[in-house]
Design a protein around this motif. Structure first.
Motif, PDB file in Angstrom:
ATOM      1  N   UNK A  51      -3.240 -38.319 -17.984  1.00 11.26           N
ATOM      2  CA  UNK A  51      -4.634 -38.757 -17.974  1.00 11.26           C
ATOM      3  C   UNK A  51      -4.730 -40.270 -17.768  1.00 11.26           C
ATOM      4  N   UNK A  52      -3.878 -41.031 -18.442  1.00  7.76           N
ATOM      5  CA  UNK A  52      -3.981 -42.492 -18.396  1.00  7.76           C
ATOM      6  C   UNK A  52      -3.489 -43.085 -17.083  1.00  7.76           C
ATOM      7  N   UNK A  53      -2.615 -42.397 -16.352  1.00  8.56           N
ATOM      8  CA  UNK A  53      -2.087 -42.970 -15.115  1.00  8.56           C
ATOM      9  C   UNK A  53      -3.075 -42.880 -13.961  1.00  8.56           C
ATOM     10  N   UNK A  56      -8.710 -44.427 -12.057  1.00  6.55           N
ATOM     11  CA  UNK A  56      -9.983 -44.712 -12.728  1.00  6.55           C
ATOM     12  C   UNK A  56      -9.762 -45.173 -14.159  1.00  6.55           C
ATOM     13  N   UNK A  57      -8.851 -44.516 -14.857  1.00  6.84           N
ATOM     14  CA  UNK A  57      -8.594 -44.875 -16.254  1.00  6.84           C
ATOM     15  C   UNK A  57      -7.881 -46.232 -16.348  1.00  6.84           C
ATOM     16  N   UNK A  58      -6.965 -46.518 -15.421  1.00  5.14           N
ATOM     17  CA  UNK A  58      -6.290 -47.813 -15.423  1.00  5.14           C
ATOM     18  C   UNK A  58      -7.299 -48.929 -15.174  1.00  5.14           C
ATOM     19  N   UNK A  59      -8.245 -48.690 -14.294  1.00  5.22           N
ATOM     20  CA  UNK A  59      -9.275 -49.695 -14.034  1.00  5.22           C
ATOM     21  C   UNK A  59     -10.115 -49.957 -15.279  1.00  5.22           C
ATOM     22  N   UNK A  60     -10.471 -48.888 -16.014  1.00  7.36           N
ATOM     23  CA  UNK A  60     -11.231 -49.074 -17.242  1.00  7.36           C
ATOM     24  C   UNK A  60     -10.439 -49.882 -18.269  1.00  7.36           C
ATOM     25  N   UNK A  61      -9.151 -49.585 -18.377  1.00  8.46           N
ATOM     26  CA  UNK A  61      -8.312 -50.335 -19.313  1.00  8.46           C
ATOM     27  C   UNK A  61      -8.263 -51.811 -18.942  1.00  8.46           C
ATOM     28  N   UNK A  94       6.212 -46.185 -17.222  1.00 13.19           N
ATOM     29  CA  UNK A  94       6.471 -46.548 -15.831  1.00 13.19           C
ATOM     30  C   UNK A  94       5.359 -46.088 -14.901  1.00 13.19           C
ATOM     31  N   UNK A  95       4.848 -44.883 -15.081  1.00  5.98           N
ATOM     32  CA  UNK A  95       3.858 -44.361 -14.136  1.00  5.98           C
ATOM     33  C   UNK A  95       2.548 -45.127 -14.241  1.00  5.98           C
TER      34      UNK A  95
END
Length: 731
Positions: A51-53, A56-61, A94-95
């Motif tokens: 889910x985190x990789x 969209x989620x990386x951008x939010x983080x 890593x991912x």
């Protein structure tokens, strides 16, 4: 401390993260609210990582890290979400990092934090720094490729160098952290060919605030410590040295720019000296050592033209500042900038450059520095640097500078004058003034004066030039053979009667923790003695006498426990202890009034004592008579809980407790008079008196037993007294 482990069972309810992931629709914010998300990331929870990789989620983080929260945002949005987002990246999954570096939009978003239009709070700058450094360590090549393609990143980093977190990123990117990666040599050469160093050096300009000066200087000093490198070589060139000195002397009112510019110059002369300074001084001796500095002569030559300007700044006559002190006042105080100039001169002399020595002589710098040594007698940092300057001159192979030190500077005369009149001068033209209405205190540089005098004497034995100068002064020869030698004897800690054993003199004392381990007794042997001393009485009466024959291993004191007990007993002191000169067990026969000779007893670990006073063993204890006991008064108790076979005394079983002992197990209403326990209750006083006398011989007021419970100890004493009473009745 005992913890309840009921809630730690793996059979309990599932992790809240799993409960959220089981939902059909959930948001990133729901996961960030849970503390377990960090642990799940480290455990590589596959569902959570997948889910985190996602991009969209990386951008939010990333947005939580680089964007300030709205003014009306709650505490979770302001504090928790940015922190948790940063921690997710630093879990080094890593991912997730791969998604960040491979998507150019995302890495552009990350470095958009450096834009001048954005706010740069300390907390967000710290999160940004942690993420970039993580990428630097784990995704070095993609990150450096991005920086090479976007060279404005360095300009933005340098513009924000006043923020310490940003400065750390800059240090990592310039390769000063010794992080080797493929193609690093080419990258470092590319950095040297760019204008990065010029931008950093220009931050030393007096127009910038002090925090910018400090971080810019730290970055440059870090580059010098990474030598040999293209950046370090470029920084040590004459053009850059002149540029640094130009900023240092650009504005005499900017003390911050001068101090930090000189810090960079000192680092160029001696990279290993960059703060903190790497010096060696023995903790208790008079030894002094600093390594010889090897430096590029071109670098030294570029510094020499500015020495005259630095000498002007050492003049304190035009400074009208006043600093009140406990001993008077400083008018003016020496100041950090003057102290840094003296440190720079000390490092410059250590290079051994003859041109630099000649320039220091002709400009009068050495003489001025030596005057400061005596004008500020309470500035120990100044005294340290001046001593280093004098030692460098004395060890120099150039006789010209040695002659200058003894003749023009008058070193010997000033040393003798200070030692003859060690009271603070009352002259009003001196910068250090004593308080009015009080006696002037002693000067505080006599310790360094003594060290310098000893160094002169030491080197004068082998150096003809130094020997010639000191022999010209008859006053020096007389002072050196009388006052100086007597002072060295008095200040030699190895000759003190209260010093440590001679076998330990050559060991450095780094901390108080070594006091336990640096002892002159055998810890293992004392541990065995302790186990022998206590194992007889640590079992309850109900367990039977067979428990007394248990192996030593069951009650064995290991080294660590023995050291704790030994420390609490004060072993190794002159006050007596359990195993050396012990006064724990003192015995005296009943003929107190008829026989005035003291009674000898052995130490508590099973030695044999006699009552004739002829034994001269180190372990015996001399116990004098107690004049408060009338003739014929005796005690019916046996205070020796170890059994009669431990000590051979006179035929009489009557003993007297040593006057220095204190009796701890006395109950309320009881008192001890002349070694006999009396009680207001009447009945049972004799039995309690026996117990108390025995306890008095075993326990002292200041003794703390480690690892022995109080209740068990009392039972052990009762058991020992009963056994001894039974033996006495049989006799």
């Amino acid at each position: 401390m005992f913890w309840k482990l009921n809630n730690l069972s793996y059979s309990s309810s599932p992790s809240p993260i799993e409960s959220i992931l089981d939902k059909e629709n959930f948001t990133l914010e729901e996961l960030l609210e849970e503390e377990d998300i960090i642990q799940e990331c480290k455990a590589l929870n596959s569902r959570l990582i997948n889910f985190l990789k996602d991009k969209t989620q990386v951008e939010k983080l990333l947005r939580y890290i680089i964007e300030e929260s709205p003014e009306d945002a709650d505490s979770e949005r302001t504090f928790k979400f940015p922190f948790m987002s940063c921690e997710i990246f630093t879990c080094e999954v890593d991912v997730i990092l791969k998604t960040l570096v491979e998507e150019e939009e995302l890495i552009d978003l990350l470095f958009s934090f450096l834009e001048p239009t954005r706010p740069h709070s300390a907390s967000l700058a710290g999160y940004f720094s942690k993420v970039v450094i993580c990428l630097m360590m784990r995704k070095t090549i993609p990150l450096m490729n991005y920086v090479q393609a976007h060279q404005y990143v360095f300009q933005q980093l340098v513009d924000l160098i006043g923020i310490t977190s940003i400065m750390e990123v800059l240090v990592r990117l310039v390769g000063a952290d010794d992080h080797i990666y493929p193609n690093s040599t080419d990258v470092m050469q590319w950095l040297a060919d760019s204008n990065l160093l010029e931008m950093i050096v220009d931050k030393l300009s007096p127009s910038n605030p002090s925090e910018v000066h400090a971080n810019a200087a730290e970055t440059l000093c870090t580059i010098t410590r990474s030598a040999p490198s293209p950046l370090a070589s470029k920084l040590s060139s004459s053009s850059f040295v002149a540029r640094i000195f130009g900023h240092a002397l650009e504005d005499s009112h900017s003390k911050s720019g001068l101090v930090h510019s000189l810090s960079v110059c000192i680092s160029l002369l001696d990279p290993n000296r960059s703060p903190p300074s790497f010096l060696f001084h023995s903790f208790r001796g008079q030894h002094y050592y600093e390594s010889t500095v090897q430096v590029n002569q071109e670098t030294v030559g570029a510094m020499l033209p500015k020495l005259g300007d630095l000498l002007i700044l050492l003049n304190v006559s035009l400074d009208e500042k006043v600093l009140p002190t406990t001993y008077g006042q400083l008018k003016p105080p020496l100041g950090k900038h003057r102290l840094k100039i003296v440190e720079f001169i000390a490092v410059l002399l250590k290079t051994g450059n003859e041109i630099a020595e000649q320039e220091l002589i002709s400009s009068g710098t050495i003489q001025r520095v030596l005057d400061l040594f005596f004008e500020y007698p309470y500035n120990n940092a100044l005294h340290h640097h001046v001593e280093s300057i004098i030692v460098s001159i004395l060890e120099s192979k150039n006789n010209i500078i040695i002659d200058h030190l003894f003749q023009e500077c008058g070193l010997v005369k000033k040393i003798l004058q200070t030692d003859k009149s060690p009271i603070l001068s009352g002259e009003i033209d001196q910068p250090t003034l004593a308080a009015t209405g009080r006696n002037a205190p002693r000067v505080g540089n006599l310790g360094h004066v003594t060290r310098i005098a000893n160094k002169i004497t030491q080197l004068g034995n082998n150096d003809i030039c130094i020997q010639t100068h000191i022999q010209e002064s008859s006053e020096w020869n007389e002072w050196q053979t009388t006052v100086l030698q007597e002072r060295n004897i008095v200040e030699n800690v190895y000759r003190w009667a209260c010093g440590r054993p001679s076998a330990l003199h050559d060991r450095n004392r780094d901390s108080d923790e070594d006091d336990i381990h640096d002892t002159d007794y055998d810890v293992a042997a004392l541990a065995n003695n302790l186990s022998q001393a206590f194992r007889y009485s640590i079992y309850d009466n109900d367990e039977g006498n067979e428990n007394l024959d248990r192996d030593d291993e069951e009650v064995y004191f290991d080294d660590e426990s023995a050291e704790v007990v030994i420390s609490s007993l004060g072993l190794g002191d002159d006050q007596g202890s359990l195993f050396t000169n012990s006064n724990w067990f003192a015995f005296q026969n009943d003929n107190v009034g008829e026989d005035d000779a003291p009674i000898n007893a052995t130490s508590s670990y099973g030695g044999t004592g006699t009552g004739n006073g002829n034994d001269s063993s180190d372990d015996e204890v001399m116990v004098g008579e107690d004049e408060s006991v009338p003739n014929g008064t005796t005690s019916d108790s046996n205070p020796n809980p170890f059994g009669q076979d431990r000590f051979n005394t006179d035929d009489s079983e009557n003993y007297e407790i040593a006057p220095t002992m204190s009796i701890s197990p006395i109950t309320e209403g009881e008192s001890l008079t002349n070694g006999t326990l009396s009680s207001d209750s009447g009945s049972g006083s004799t039995e309690r008196g026996q117990k108390s006398n025995g306890a008095a011989a075993l326990f002292e007021e200041d003794v703390e037993f480690v690892g022995v419970e109080v209740e068990g100890t009392e039972k052990a004493i009762d058991q020992a007294l009963k056994q001894n009473g039974a033996v006495k009745k049989e006799d």
